[in-house]
Motif scaffolding. Sequence first.
Motif, PDB file in Angstrom:
ATOM      1  N   GLY A   1       3.981  20.381  57.795  1.00  0.00           N
ATOM      2  CA  GLY A   1       3.729  19.022  57.307  1.00  0.00           C
ATOM      3  C   GLY A   1       2.323  18.556  57.616  1.00  0.00           C
TER       4      GLY A   1
ATOM      5  N   PHE B   1      -2.316   7.866  51.948  1.00  0.00           N
ATOM      6  CA  PHE B   1      -3.655   7.597  52.473  1.00  0.00           C
ATOM      7  C   PHE B   1      -4.690   7.521  51.348  1.00  0.00           C
ATOM      8  CE2 PHE B   1      -1.941   7.935  56.564  1.00  0.00           C
ATOM      9  CZ  PHE B   1      -2.891   7.528  57.481  1.00  0.00           C
TER      10      PHE B   1
ATOM     11  N   GLY C   1      -0.300  12.345  52.482  1.00  0.00           N
ATOM     12  CA  GLY C   1      -1.612  12.548  51.871  1.00  0.00           C
ATOM     13  C   GLY C   1      -1.845  11.564  50.733  1.00  0.00           C
TER      14      GLY C   1
ATOM     15  N   GLY D   1       4.191  15.948  54.197  1.00  0.00           N
ATOM     16  CA  GLY D   1       2.735  16.102  54.247  1.00  0.00           C
ATOM     17  C   GLY D   1       2.076  15.591  52.979  1.00  0.00           C
TER      18      GLY D   1
ATOM     19  N   GLN E   1      -4.373  12.826  58.808  1.00  0.00           N
ATOM     20  CA  GLN E   1      -5.194  12.032  57.885  1.00  0.00           C
ATOM     21  C   GLN E   1      -6.285  11.276  58.641  1.00  0.00           C
ATOM     22  OE1 GLN E   1      -5.129  11.660  54.536  1.00  0.00           O
ATOM     23  NE2 GLN E   1      -3.495  13.159  54.266  1.00  0.00           N
TER      24      GLN E   1
ATOM     25  N   ALA F   1       9.137  19.320  55.152  1.00  0.00           N
ATOM     26  CA  ALA F   1       7.843  19.177  55.845  1.00  0.00           C
ATOM     27  C   ALA F   1       6.695  19.118  54.834  1.00  0.00           C
ATOM     28  CB  ALA F   1       7.635  20.337  56.816  1.00  0.00           C
ATOM     29  N   LEU F   2       6.764  19.974  53.806  1.00  0.00           N
ATOM     30  CA  LEU F   2       5.726  19.977  52.757  1.00  0.00           C
ATOM     31  C   LEU F   2       5.688  18.619  52.045  1.00  0.00           C
ATOM     32  CD1 LEU F   2       6.256  23.479  51.095  1.00  0.00           C
ATOM     33  CD2 LEU F   2       4.105  22.643  52.020  1.00  0.00           C
TER      34      LEU F   2
ATOM     35  N   THR G   1      -0.250  20.439  55.593  1.00  0.00           N
ATOM     36  CA  THR G   1      -0.223  20.024  54.177  1.00  0.00           C
ATOM     37  C   THR G   1      -1.028  18.739  54.030  1.00  0.00           C
ATOM     38  OG1 THR G   1       1.987  20.936  53.910  1.00  0.00           O
ATOM     39  CG2 THR G   1       1.276  19.379  52.236  1.00  0.00           C
ATOM     40  N   SER G   2      -0.728  17.782  54.920  1.00  0.00           N
ATOM     41  CA  SER G   2      -1.424  16.493  54.897  1.00  0.00           C
ATOM     42  C   SER G   2      -2.927  16.691  55.116  1.00  0.00           C
ATOM     43  CB  SER G   2      -0.810  15.612  55.998  1.00  0.00           C
ATOM     44  OG  SER G   2      -1.532  14.440  56.170  1.00  0.00           O
TER      45      SER G   2
ATOM     46  N   ARG H   1      -9.713  17.040  48.969  1.00  0.00           N
ATOM     47  CA  ARG H   1     -10.393  15.954  48.268  1.00  0.00           C
ATOM     48  C   ARG H   1     -11.866  15.872  48.660  1.00  0.00           C
ATOM     49  NH1 ARG H   1      -6.227  12.334  50.001  1.00  0.00           N
ATOM     50  NH2 ARG H   1      -4.409  12.616  48.705  1.00  0.00           N
ATOM     51  N   LEU H   2     -12.141  16.316  49.888  1.00  0.00           N
ATOM     52  CA  LEU H   2     -13.537  16.282  50.355  1.00  0.00           C
ATOM     53  C   LEU H   2     -14.289  17.561  49.967  1.00  0.00           C
ATOM     54  CD1 LEU H   2     -12.840  14.914  53.962  1.00  0.00           C
ATOM     55  CD2 LEU H   2     -13.831  13.622  52.077  1.00  0.00           C
TER      56      LEU H   2
ATOM     57  N   ALA I   1      -9.143   8.775  52.326  1.00  0.00           N
ATOM     58  CA  ALA I   1     -10.020   9.915  52.097  1.00  0.00           C
ATOM     59  C   ALA I   1     -10.575   9.851  50.690  1.00  0.00           C
ATOM     60  CB  ALA I   1      -9.221  11.191  52.282  1.00  0.00           C
ATOM     61  N   HIS I   2     -11.785  10.390  50.508  1.00  0.00           N
ATOM     62  CA  HIS I   2     -12.317  10.384  49.150  1.00  0.00           C
ATOM     63  C   HIS I   2     -12.221  11.776  48.566  1.00  0.00           C
ATOM     64  CE1 HIS I   2     -15.751   7.843  51.170  1.00  0.00           C
ATOM     65  NE2 HIS I   2     -14.594   7.656  51.745  1.00  0.00           N
TER      66      HIS I   2
ATOM     67  N   LEU J   1      -4.674  18.584  52.153  1.00  0.00           N
ATOM     68  CA  LEU J   1      -4.843  17.673  51.009  1.00  0.00           C
ATOM     69  C   LEU J   1      -6.065  16.775  51.209  1.00  0.00           C
ATOM     70  CD1 LEU J   1      -3.142  17.206  48.427  1.00  0.00           C
ATOM     71  CD2 LEU J   1      -2.131  15.242  49.580  1.00  0.00           C
ATOM     72  N   ALA J   2      -6.180  16.236  52.419  1.00  0.00           N
ATOM     73  CA  ALA J   2      -7.306  15.351  52.723  1.00  0.00           C
ATOM     74  C   ALA J   2      -8.635  16.116  52.636  1.00  0.00           C
ATOM     75  CB  ALA J   2      -7.124  14.755  54.117  1.00  0.00           C
TER      76      ALA J   2
END
Lengths: 256, 313
Positions: B64, A249, A246, A242, B266, A238-239, B67-68, B75-76, A255-256, B71-72
């Motif tokens: 999951g 994308f 990430g 993810g 995301q 799962a990690l 985590t996603s 970054r912000l 994403a910035h 991470l997003a």
Amino acid sequence: MKNIFKTLVVTVFGLLFFQLENVSAADNVTVDIAPQTVQIGTFYNGTTVTISGSIPAGAEAVIRLSGAGEDLHLKRKGKVGGVLWMNVGDLTYHNAPNVYKLLTDASTNDLDNSAARNYGFTALKNRIEISPDNGETDFLLKEFVRLKTEDGMYGIMPGTISYGAAEGGMKSYTGTIDIPPGMTQGAYAVDVVAVQNDTIVGTSSSSLNLKQIGFPEQLSAMAFGHALWYGIMSVVIALMAGLFMGLMFKDKGGAH
Amino acid sequence: MWHMYLPIAGNSVNILAIFGLGGFVGLLSGIFGVGGGFLMTPLLIMFGIPATVAAASDSNQIVGASTSGTLAHWRLGNVDVKMGILLLIGGVLGGTVGVQIIKILRAMGNADFLISITYVLMLGGVGGYMFLESLQGLKKSKNVEEDETSKEAPAKKESTYARMLKKLPLQSRFAKSGVEISMLIPLFLGVLVGVLAAIMGVGGGFIMVPIMVYLLRMPMHVVVGTSLFQILFTCVNVTIMQAKSNHTVDFVLAVLLLLGSTIGAQVGTKVGKKMKGDQLKILLASLVLIVCVKMLAGLLMTPDFMIAMKGGH
């Protein structure tokens, strides 16, 4: 002494006669299941099983598919303060079959009042014990049958048995039963009863097996045999999923 | 063809339906910083998944999705690690206490009544307050935009609550959140959420988010990122424990949900970024209130069955 001898002879003959009648009762009903073993693979979504055989020409067939008894823990719902419906107590249904399906022909519409009543839902009353016993066993059993019928695990399916032409005092029967995907792996008893003139004239039994194969089998073995590693593997994958998503994308400038 | 068998749940599901469900809840997760267990578990039960397997597998997929999402948000610059760790430690402690409380309540025989009431009151209270407060916030910002000539607002009088917080020991600066408070506060609030989450049998994201907004005074976007960061660790722990002790994690179900939820998280982050803090709050408040109304209806309406299987949230 003479009387004792007479009684002995009568008993021996009586027992022999009973045995012979039982053999003939079993012999006049046959049962064949196709497939006998249902394989549960990765993309399994239930299946259909055909139960066929022969019964005396003038009889009607009733087929029962039942699973092993298990202890089920349920909650009793009730009104609190006259307004709110919520769980008001715990119930245990002992020896409740996980599956209980009955197949009949189109003409059998009241199984509970027929000679085969001991194969219908009425039989569950003698089989399932509900604790604690609050004097509402009949109601709680009816609710249980309703709940399991809604889940697709219990049910009477009239008109699902058809007959072939009579030949030599016997006729063939065929019943088709849908096996829902929620039926778990294990052995299930298949009982066929022949009823004629409100009397059971023959019975026969066999078993249907459901077995996980391939990926589901391996995964189940890991989940139950190596539970900690299975948990760690589930988390790591799962990690990684993810993180992968990430990064995907990010590359697309999401994403910035 | 479009079905897949779930070996631990003992049922099969439509792949596309579960993928879509994962995507929808992942989207909410990315936007609001909630795990979404309060929505996902009942929906999975509707798909024929046993309640205990639904809750445990959902924890696995949240690993999951969060985590996603983390991470997003990282970054912000929306993740306050120090705050997240303190809340997490408090949450673990609170969870342990909560499990003991629920054992005592069950032994006393009134656990279900208290759980249902706590659930409805928490959802109603949190949702209602957040809705009204963010509505006022939106109105104010609109008025400010209209009145361009308005002078700078006078400095707000410091509240008793704020003065009290400043007197506590272990004061520390939380740069990302832009607040300076005692480290005891997030620790204590973490314990509080942990206790409530354990009693209610949920992850606690929808309680944690308003607590960070209103009691820790963190900016909404940082709240979302930090909440996801914290949820990630909670769910790693829950998944391993459930797999080891109860064998209720269905990996196939979790992966199907993950495929949707990681993408959803995301997209959700991007959607959330374009919205104002008050808009985010009012949407989350509406969601919480809808769940509250649904639960209340369930308590008031005569159930279809007078018995129910045990387990789940």
